[in-house]
Motif scaffolding. Structure first.
Motif, PDB file in Angstrom:
ATOM      1  N   GLY A   1      44.350  34.429  42.273  1.00 16.28           N
ATOM      2  CA  GLY A   1      43.408  35.964  41.213  1.00 16.28           C
ATOM      3  C   GLY A   1      43.027  36.611  41.861  1.00 16.28           C
ATOM      4  O   GLY A   1      43.107  37.241  43.123  1.00 16.28           O
ATOM      5  N   ARG A   2      42.736  38.010  41.574  1.00 18.51           N
ATOM      6  CA  ARG A   2      42.078  39.271  42.182  1.00 18.51           C
ATOM      7  C   ARG A   2      40.731  38.755  43.007  1.00 18.51           C
ATOM      8  O   ARG A   2      40.708  38.379  42.898  1.00 18.51           O
ATOM      9  CB  ARG A   2      41.441  40.202  40.799  1.00 18.51           C
ATOM     10  CG  ARG A   2      42.874  40.803  39.564  1.00 18.51           C
ATOM     11  CD  ARG A   2      42.062  41.430  39.301  1.00 18.51           C
ATOM     12  NE  ARG A   2      42.142  42.670  39.408  1.00 18.51           N
ATOM     13  CZ  ARG A   2      42.802  43.910  39.964  1.00 18.51           C
ATOM     14  NH1 ARG A   2      43.440  43.899  39.692  1.00 18.51           N
ATOM     15  NH2 ARG A   2      42.113  44.947  40.195  1.00 18.51           N
ATOM     16  N   PHE A   3      40.778  39.240  43.779  1.00 19.99           N
ATOM     17  CA  PHE A   3      40.160  39.553  45.308  1.00 19.99           C
ATOM     18  C   PHE A   3      38.956  39.430  44.369  1.00 19.99           C
ATOM     19  O   PHE A   3      37.960  38.822  45.353  1.00 19.99           O
ATOM     20  CB  PHE A   3      40.775  40.542  46.262  1.00 19.99           C
ATOM     21  CG  PHE A   3      39.669  39.827  47.820  1.00 19.99           C
ATOM     22  CD1 PHE A   3      39.679  38.714  47.995  1.00 19.99           C
ATOM     23  CD2 PHE A   3      38.336  40.736  48.318  1.00 19.99           C
ATOM     24  CE1 PHE A   3      38.910  38.569  49.670  1.00 19.99           C
ATOM     25  CE2 PHE A   3      37.761  39.865  49.011  1.00 19.99           C
ATOM     26  CZ  PHE A   3      37.821  39.089  49.505  1.00 19.99           C
ATOM     27  N   LYS A   4      38.689  40.693  44.078  1.00 18.81           N
ATOM     28  CA  LYS A   4      37.008  40.537  43.258  1.00 18.81           C
ATOM     29  C   LYS A   4      36.572  39.408  42.184  1.00 18.81           C
ATOM     30  O   LYS A   4      35.145  38.862  42.514  1.00 18.81           O
ATOM     31  CB  LYS A   4      36.962  42.141  42.490  1.00 18.81           C
ATOM     32  CG  LYS A   4      35.408  41.860  41.531  1.00 18.81           C
ATOM     33  CD  LYS A   4      35.957  43.114  41.422  1.00 18.81           C
ATOM     34  CE  LYS A   4      34.387  43.927  40.475  1.00 18.81           C
ATOM     35  NZ  LYS A   4      34.017  45.174  40.012  1.00 18.81           N
ATOM     36  N   SER A   5      37.855  38.039  42.213  1.00 15.39           N
ATOM     37  CA  SER A   5      37.110  37.840  40.760  1.00 15.39           C
ATOM     38  C   SER A   5      37.395  36.380  41.614  1.00 15.39           C
ATOM     39  O   SER A   5      36.496  35.700  41.880  1.00 15.39           O
ATOM     40  CB  SER A   5      38.400  37.028  40.229  1.00 15.39           C
ATOM     41  OG  SER A   5      38.763  38.399  39.234  1.00 15.39           O
ATOM     42  N   GLN A   6      38.052  36.289  43.200  1.00 14.20           N
ATOM     43  CA  GLN A   6      37.673  35.494  44.332  1.00 14.20           C
ATOM     44  C   GLN A   6      36.083  35.163  44.495  1.00 14.20           C
ATOM     45  O   GLN A   6      35.601  34.246  44.811  1.00 14.20           O
ATOM     46  CB  GLN A   6      38.469  35.696  44.784  1.00 14.20           C
ATOM     47  CG  GLN A   6      39.862  34.886  45.065  1.00 14.20           C
ATOM     48  CD  GLN A   6      40.967  35.539  46.008  1.00 14.20           C
ATOM     49  OE1 GLN A   6      41.048  35.352  47.323  1.00 14.20           O
ATOM     50  NE2 GLN A   6      41.938  36.095  45.433  1.00 14.20           N
TER      51      GLN A   6
ATOM     52  N   ILE B   1      36.765  44.312  49.560  1.00 16.90           N
ATOM     53  CA  ILE B   1      37.701  44.714  48.138  1.00 16.90           C
ATOM     54  C   ILE B   1      38.589  45.484  48.780  1.00 16.90           C
ATOM     55  O   ILE B   1      39.525  45.915  48.166  1.00 16.90           O
ATOM     56  CB  ILE B   1      36.615  45.290  47.118  1.00 16.90           C
ATOM     57  CG1 ILE B   1      36.361  43.291  46.466  1.00 16.90           C
ATOM     58  CG2 ILE B   1      37.985  45.449  46.262  1.00 16.90           C
ATOM     59  CD1 ILE B   1      34.915  43.998  45.544  1.00 16.90           C
ATOM     60  N   ASP B   2      37.827  46.484  49.225  1.00 21.08           N
ATOM     61  CA  ASP B   2      38.387  47.889  49.593  1.00 21.08           C
ATOM     62  C   ASP B   2      39.765  48.023  50.085  1.00 21.08           C
ATOM     63  O   ASP B   2      40.893  48.248  50.959  1.00 21.08           O
ATOM     64  CB  ASP B   2      38.142  49.096  49.651  1.00 21.08           C
ATOM     65  CG  ASP B   2      38.544  50.112  50.819  1.00 21.08           C
ATOM     66  OD1 ASP B   2      38.674  51.018  50.063  1.00 21.08           O
ATOM     67  OD2 ASP B   2      38.458  50.473  52.313  1.00 21.08           O
ATOM     68  N   VAL B   3      39.345  46.412  51.843  1.00 15.67           N
ATOM     69  CA  VAL B   3      40.700  46.530  52.392  1.00 15.67           C
ATOM     70  C   VAL B   3      41.551  45.031  52.081  1.00 15.67           C
ATOM     71  O   VAL B   3      43.146  46.147  51.848  1.00 15.67           O
ATOM     72  CB  VAL B   3      40.046  45.509  53.297  1.00 15.67           C
ATOM     73  CG1 VAL B   3      41.401  44.159  54.406  1.00 15.67           C
ATOM     74  CG2 VAL B   3      38.871  46.316  54.145  1.00 15.67           C
ATOM     75  N   VAL B   4      41.217  44.827  51.116  1.00 15.65           N
ATOM     76  CA  VAL B   4      42.161  43.773  49.902  1.00 15.65           C
ATOM     77  C   VAL B   4      43.299  44.968  49.232  1.00 15.65           C
ATOM     78  O   VAL B   4      44.350  44.884  49.805  1.00 15.65           O
ATOM     79  CB  VAL B   4      41.335  42.972  49.815  1.00 15.65           C
ATOM     80  CG1 VAL B   4      42.651  42.163  48.938  1.00 15.65           C
ATOM     81  CG2 VAL B   4      41.119  41.418  50.552  1.00 15.65           C
ATOM     82  N   GLU B   5      42.810  45.746  48.875  1.00 11.82           N
ATOM     83  CA  GLU B   5      43.632  47.217  48.084  1.00 11.82           C
ATOM     84  C   GLU B   5      43.956  47.660  48.620  1.00 11.82           C
ATOM     85  O   GLU B   5      45.488  48.095  47.802  1.00 11.82           O
ATOM     86  CB  GLU B   5      42.074  47.395  46.826  1.00 11.82           C
ATOM     87  CG  GLU B   5      41.464  46.012  45.752  1.00 11.82           C
ATOM     88  CD  GLU B   5      40.318  47.552  45.206  1.00 11.82           C
ATOM     89  OE1 GLU B   5      40.270  48.801  45.142  1.00 11.82           O
ATOM     90  OE2 GLU B   5      40.332  47.081  43.695  1.00 11.82           O
TER      91      GLU B   5
END
Length: 258
Positions: free
Chosen positions: A173-178, A200-204
């Motif tokens: 799922g979404r990285f923030k959820s992880q 989160i900024d890096v992954v997005e």
């Protein structure tokens, strides 16, 4: 104690630093006016590689359309392109931006793999925490098939396989959820909100580059900040591991683990 029960902080740190060193050498070349000038002076005409549907393909990937009377490859082998110094400089700048974006992609991948590796080791330390992330597809959590149990050479290897499976399931799922799931699995975790925001900024940013073919400009400072964020995550996870009595591959009194 088998190696797969150890969170390999030093190994991950070494891999990240090798990427930093490679990036530094590329940027040193691109930022050195004398080196770039020498390269421009020594640049040779580009040779034709082959004919494509769009025209003649040259060594650097550029394509020149064919005229109507040009259809014999033997006649085309003599074709060359002489790029102007300005053209080459533009190409070098584009190459620098391409490499900057790829460093974001690489670093985001490190972040995700390091998180998964840490969670895998944490599950081996606390097997009961795998419960909600083991699912044979029937909606019943925490159940393991008899087939998997009977095929396992030992309990240790069974738990190792289950920890891999549970870590993969937990980090979907979404990285923030992880990150939110991680905090529930490892309540001892101390990843600061500021660091989480930067992760989160890096992954997005990586997602935009990979999935949307984003050509956004990435500065050298952006790349360095991204790599620093990854190293800060590794340091935070190492601190959490020590608090949880999870083994790591560096002494507790080592002031410079990387």
């Amino acid at each position: 104690m088998s190696d797969n029960t150890i969170f390999t902080v030093r190994r991950w740190g070494s891999e990240i630093h090798r990427s930093i060193q490679a990036y530094w050498h590329i940027r040193t070349f691109l930022n050195d006016e004398k080196v770039v000038g020498d390269y421009l002076n020594s640049h040779k005409p580009l040779k034709a590689v082959r004919i494509t549907d769009d025209g003649i393909l040259f060594e650097d990937g550029s394509v020149v359309p064919l005229s109507d009377d040009e259809n014999d490859w033997e006649l085309l082998t003599a074709h060359t392109i002489n790029l102007s110094p300005d053209d080459i400089k533009v190409n070098l700048q584009e190459a620098g931006q391409f490499y900057n974006r790829q460093m974001i992609v690489i670093t985001a991948t490190y972040i995700e793999i390091i998180l998964k590796d840490f969670l895998r080791v944490a599950f081996l330390k606390f097997p009961e925490r795998m419960h909600n992330f083991l699912d044979e597809g029937n909606g019943n959590k925490g159940l393991v098939s008899l087939k998997l149990i009977t095929r396992a050479p030992s309990l240790e290897e069974l738990l190792s396989d289950l920890s891999e499976q549970a870590a993969s399931n937990a980090l979907k799922g979404r990285f923030k959820s992880q990150l939110n799931i991680l905090s529930r699995i490892i309540p001892e975790q101390e990843i600061s909100q500021l660091l989480q925001t930067r992760l989160i900024d890096v992954v997005e940013k990586r997602n935009r580059i990979v999935h949307e073919a984003s050509q956004e400009q990435i500065s050298e400072d952006n790349v360095r900040e991204t790599l620093d964020t990854c190293l800060e995550l590794l340091t935070s996870l190492a601190d959490i591991a020590v608090k949880c009595n999870i083994s790591i591959d560096i002494p507790n009194d080592d002031d410079n683990p990387f």
